[in-house]
Design an enzyme around this catalytic site. Structure first.
Site, PDB file in Angstrom:
ATOM      1  N   HIS A  17       4.739  -4.512   1.845  1.00 57.94           N
ATOM      2  CA  HIS A  17       5.214  -4.334   0.470  1.00 57.94           C
ATOM      3  C   HIS A  17       6.409  -5.252   0.206  1.00 57.94           C
ATOM      4  O   HIS A  17       6.502  -5.886  -0.847  1.00 57.94           O
ATOM      5  CB  HIS A  17       5.676  -2.888   0.224  1.00 57.94           C
ATOM      6  CG  HIS A  17       4.611  -1.852   0.309  1.00 57.94           C
ATOM      7  ND1 HIS A  17       4.711  -0.752   1.126  1.00 57.94           N
ATOM      8  CD2 HIS A  17       3.416  -1.735  -0.319  1.00 57.94           C
ATOM      9  CE1 HIS A  17       3.641   0.009   0.992  1.00 57.94           C
ATOM     10  NE2 HIS A  17       2.829  -0.566   0.127  1.00 57.94           N
ATOM     11  N   LYS A  41      -2.287  12.229  -3.114  1.00 61.26           N
ATOM     12  CA  LYS A  41      -2.231  11.638  -1.771  1.00 61.26           C
ATOM     13  C   LYS A  41      -1.502  12.529  -0.767  1.00 61.26           C
ATOM     14  O   LYS A  41      -1.454  12.217   0.408  1.00 61.26           O
ATOM     15  CB  LYS A  41      -1.530  10.266  -1.830  1.00 61.26           C
ATOM     16  CG  LYS A  41      -2.411   9.161  -2.388  1.00 61.26           C
ATOM     17  CD  LYS A  41      -1.822   7.794  -2.083  1.00 61.26           C
ATOM     18  CE  LYS A  41      -2.854   6.858  -1.546  1.00 61.26           C
ATOM     19  NZ  LYS A  41      -2.281   5.551  -1.161  1.00 61.26           N
ATOM     20  N   ARG A  90      -4.515  -7.510  -0.066  1.00 62.55           N
ATOM     21  CA  ARG A  90      -4.588  -7.779   1.380  1.00 62.55           C
ATOM     22  C   ARG A  90      -5.991  -8.284   1.721  1.00 62.55           C
ATOM     23  O   ARG A  90      -6.294  -9.434   1.523  1.00 62.55           O
ATOM     24  CB  ARG A  90      -4.210  -6.525   2.164  1.00 62.55           C
ATOM     25  CG  ARG A  90      -2.768  -6.088   1.914  1.00 62.55           C
ATOM     26  CD  ARG A  90      -2.523  -4.683   2.374  1.00 62.55           C
ATOM     27  NE  ARG A  90      -3.435  -3.758   1.706  1.00 62.55           N
ATOM     28  CZ  ARG A  90      -3.683  -2.538   2.075  1.00 62.55           C
ATOM     29  NH1 ARG A  90      -3.136  -2.051   3.140  1.00 62.55           N
ATOM     30  NH2 ARG A  90      -4.498  -1.767   1.375  1.00 62.55           N
ATOM     31  N   SER A 128       0.544   1.919   4.757  1.00 62.14           N
ATOM     32  CA  SER A 128       1.499   2.999   4.999  1.00 62.14           C
ATOM     33  C   SER A 128       0.895   4.049   5.926  1.00 62.14           C
ATOM     34  O   SER A 128       1.587   4.604   6.777  1.00 62.14           O
ATOM     35  CB  SER A 128       1.918   3.636   3.677  1.00 62.14           C
ATOM     36  OG  SER A 128       2.558   2.677   2.873  1.00 62.14           O
TER      37      SER A 128
HETATM   38  N1  COA Z   1       1.300  -4.484   2.259  1.00 60.43           N
HETATM   39  C1  COA Z   1       1.060  -3.402   3.010  1.00 60.43           C
HETATM   40  N2  COA Z   1       0.401  -2.319   2.554  1.00 60.43           N
HETATM   41  C2  COA Z   1      -0.016  -2.347   1.285  1.00 60.43           C
HETATM   42  C3  COA Z   1       0.198  -3.435   0.447  1.00 60.43           C
HETATM   43  C4  COA Z   1       0.889  -4.546   0.987  1.00 60.43           C
HETATM   44  N3  COA Z   1       1.138  -5.630   0.250  1.00 60.43           N
HETATM   45  N4  COA Z   1      -0.357  -3.178  -0.753  1.00 60.43           N
HETATM   46  C5  COA Z   1      -0.880  -1.951  -0.659  1.00 60.43           C
HETATM   47  N5  COA Z   1      -0.673  -1.455   0.569  1.00 60.43           N
HETATM   48  C6  COA Z   1      -1.136  -0.168   1.096  1.00 60.43           C
HETATM   49  C7  COA Z   1      -0.338   0.997   0.605  1.00 60.43           C
HETATM   50  O1  COA Z   1       0.734   1.272   1.471  1.00 60.43           O
HETATM   51  C8  COA Z   1      -1.361   2.083   0.631  1.00 60.43           C
HETATM   52  O2  COA Z   1      -1.480   2.532   1.958  1.00 60.43           O
HETATM   53  P1  COA Z   1      -1.983   4.007   2.312  1.00 60.43           P
HETATM   54  O3  COA Z   1      -3.199   4.291   1.518  1.00 60.43           O
HETATM   55  O4  COA Z   1      -2.217   3.885   3.743  1.00 60.43           O
HETATM   56  O5  COA Z   1      -0.841   4.911   1.954  1.00 60.43           O
HETATM   57  C9  COA Z   1      -2.668   1.409   0.284  1.00 60.43           C
HETATM   58  O6  COA Z   1      -2.455   0.050   0.613  1.00 60.43           O
HETATM   59  C10 COA Z   1      -3.044   1.515  -1.162  1.00 60.43           C
HETATM   60  O7  COA Z   1      -2.027   0.915  -1.938  1.00 60.43           O
HETATM   61  P2  COA Z   1      -2.099   0.888  -3.516  1.00 60.43           P
HETATM   62  O8  COA Z   1      -3.391   0.345  -3.946  1.00 60.43           O
HETATM   63  O9  COA Z   1      -0.849   0.236  -3.999  1.00 60.43           O
HETATM   64  O10 COA Z   1      -2.148   2.370  -3.864  1.00 60.43           O
HETATM   65  P3  COA Z   1      -0.988   3.366  -3.944  1.00 60.43           P
HETATM   66  O11 COA Z   1      -1.554   4.714  -3.763  1.00 60.43           O
HETATM   67  O12 COA Z   1       0.142   3.025  -3.056  1.00 60.43           O
HETATM   68  O13 COA Z   1      -0.498   3.202  -5.474  1.00 60.43           O
HETATM   69  C11 COA Z   1      -0.757   3.319  -7.880  1.00 60.43           C
HETATM   70  C12 COA Z   1      -1.439   3.278  -6.515  1.00 60.43           C
HETATM   71  C13 COA Z   1       0.525   4.132  -7.844  1.00 60.43           C
HETATM   72  C14 COA Z   1      -0.421   1.905  -8.314  1.00 60.43           C
HETATM   73  C15 COA Z   1      -1.768   3.941  -8.871  1.00 60.43           C
HETATM   74  O14 COA Z   1      -2.276   5.132  -8.311  1.00 60.43           O
HETATM   75  C16 COA Z   1      -1.160   4.239 -10.200  1.00 60.43           C
HETATM   76  O15 COA Z   1      -1.015   3.360 -11.017  1.00 60.43           O
HETATM   77  N6  COA Z   1      -0.796   5.521 -10.423  1.00 60.43           N
HETATM   78  C17 COA Z   1      -0.204   5.979 -11.660  1.00 60.43           C
HETATM   79  C18 COA Z   1      -1.222   6.780 -12.482  1.00 60.43           C
HETATM   80  C19 COA Z   1      -2.115   5.869 -13.267  1.00 60.43           C
HETATM   81  O16 COA Z   1      -1.687   5.101 -14.109  1.00 60.43           O
HETATM   82  N7  COA Z   1      -3.418   6.001 -13.000  1.00 60.43           N
HETATM   83  C20 COA Z   1      -4.402   5.207 -13.661  1.00 60.43           C
HETATM   84  C21 COA Z   1      -4.562   3.876 -12.973  1.00 60.43           C
HETATM   85  S1  COA Z   1      -5.968   3.065 -13.652  1.00 60.43           S
END
Ligand code: COA
Length: 164
Positions: A17, A41, A90, A128
């Site tokens: 991140h 989650k 990724r 994560s």
């Molecule tokens: N490096 C390392 N890990 C990364 C990464 C990076 N550059 N980018 C993403 N990851 C990991 C995250 O740590 C996460 O790991 P985990 O599943 O093991 O915990 C996984 O990849 C998924 O990441 P991401 O796609 O960013 O999902 P998220 O759950 O962390 O966040 C939100 C998603 C918050 C952006 C999304 O749910 C959201 O927008 N929520 C708000 C509600 C909303 O508007 N919903 C409608 C959306 S259409």
């Protein structure tokens, strides 16, 4: 003044991140790390703990701030007057999910752009949940997270491994 938000659950924030955040901070005047509540989650760290760890991990980057949010991402983007959402990409497996979220966000607010920054190979398979799993089993996560996150993980799992 170009302001971007970098959303995620950050449970916890990792070097993967941080790589994306640092690179976004070079492109935009201001980057807000938007820490989502993500109750579905069932995060290990509380919403406030995740935001605080993200704050500590990014404190050396001057144009980065951290804000917790709940509700829709596009509504939060409007609230903080950010016109760009930055996401890390990724492996190819991320694409389908990110594509769907980007399309939905575009339907909800077509004045907000999503920009993807590709992770370098060393962070391609970092997540994560992998970090949590290694820490839970008392493995060394120091190459994957900041010292503050390493210490928080050790405390959460009641283990002794913590840097310094
Ligand atoms: N490096 C390392 N890990 C990364 C990464 C990076 N550059 N980018 C993403 N990851 C990991 C995250 O740590 C996460 O790991 P985990 O599943 O093991 O915990 C996984 O990849 C998924 O990441 P991401 O796609 O960013 O999902 P998220 O759950 O962390 O966040 C939100 C998603 C918050 C952006 C999304 O749910 C959201 O927008 N929520 C708000 C509600 C909303 O508007 N919903 C409608 C959306 S259409």
């Amino acid at each position: 003044m170009k302001r971007a938000i970098m959303p995620g659950t950050f449970d916890p924030i990792t070097e993967g991140h941080l790589d994306v955040i640092r690179r976004a901070a070079q492109i935009f005047d201001e980057v807000i790390v938007a820490v989502a509540q993500s109750p579905h989650k069932e995060p290990l760290f509380t919403h406030e703990e995740r935001a605080e760890l993200a704050r500590q991990a990014t404190e050396s980057i001057p144009n980065v701030t951290v804000e917790p949010f709940s509700g829709l991402l596009v509504e939060f983007a409007k609230e903080v007057e950010a016109s760009v959402v930055v996401k890390g990409l990724r492996a190819i497996t991320d694409f389908e999910y990110e594509f769907q979220m980007t399309a939905l966000n575009y339907e909800l607010a077509n004045d907000i752009e999503t920009l993807f920054i590709m992770s370098p190979p060393k962070f391609m398979y970092l997540s994560s949940s992998i970090v949590r799993e290694i820490a839970r089993l008392d493995g060394d996560v120091s190459q994957f997270v900041s010292p503050c996150v390493e210490a928080a993980l050790a405390q959460k799992f009641g283990l002794s491994r913590a840097r310094g």
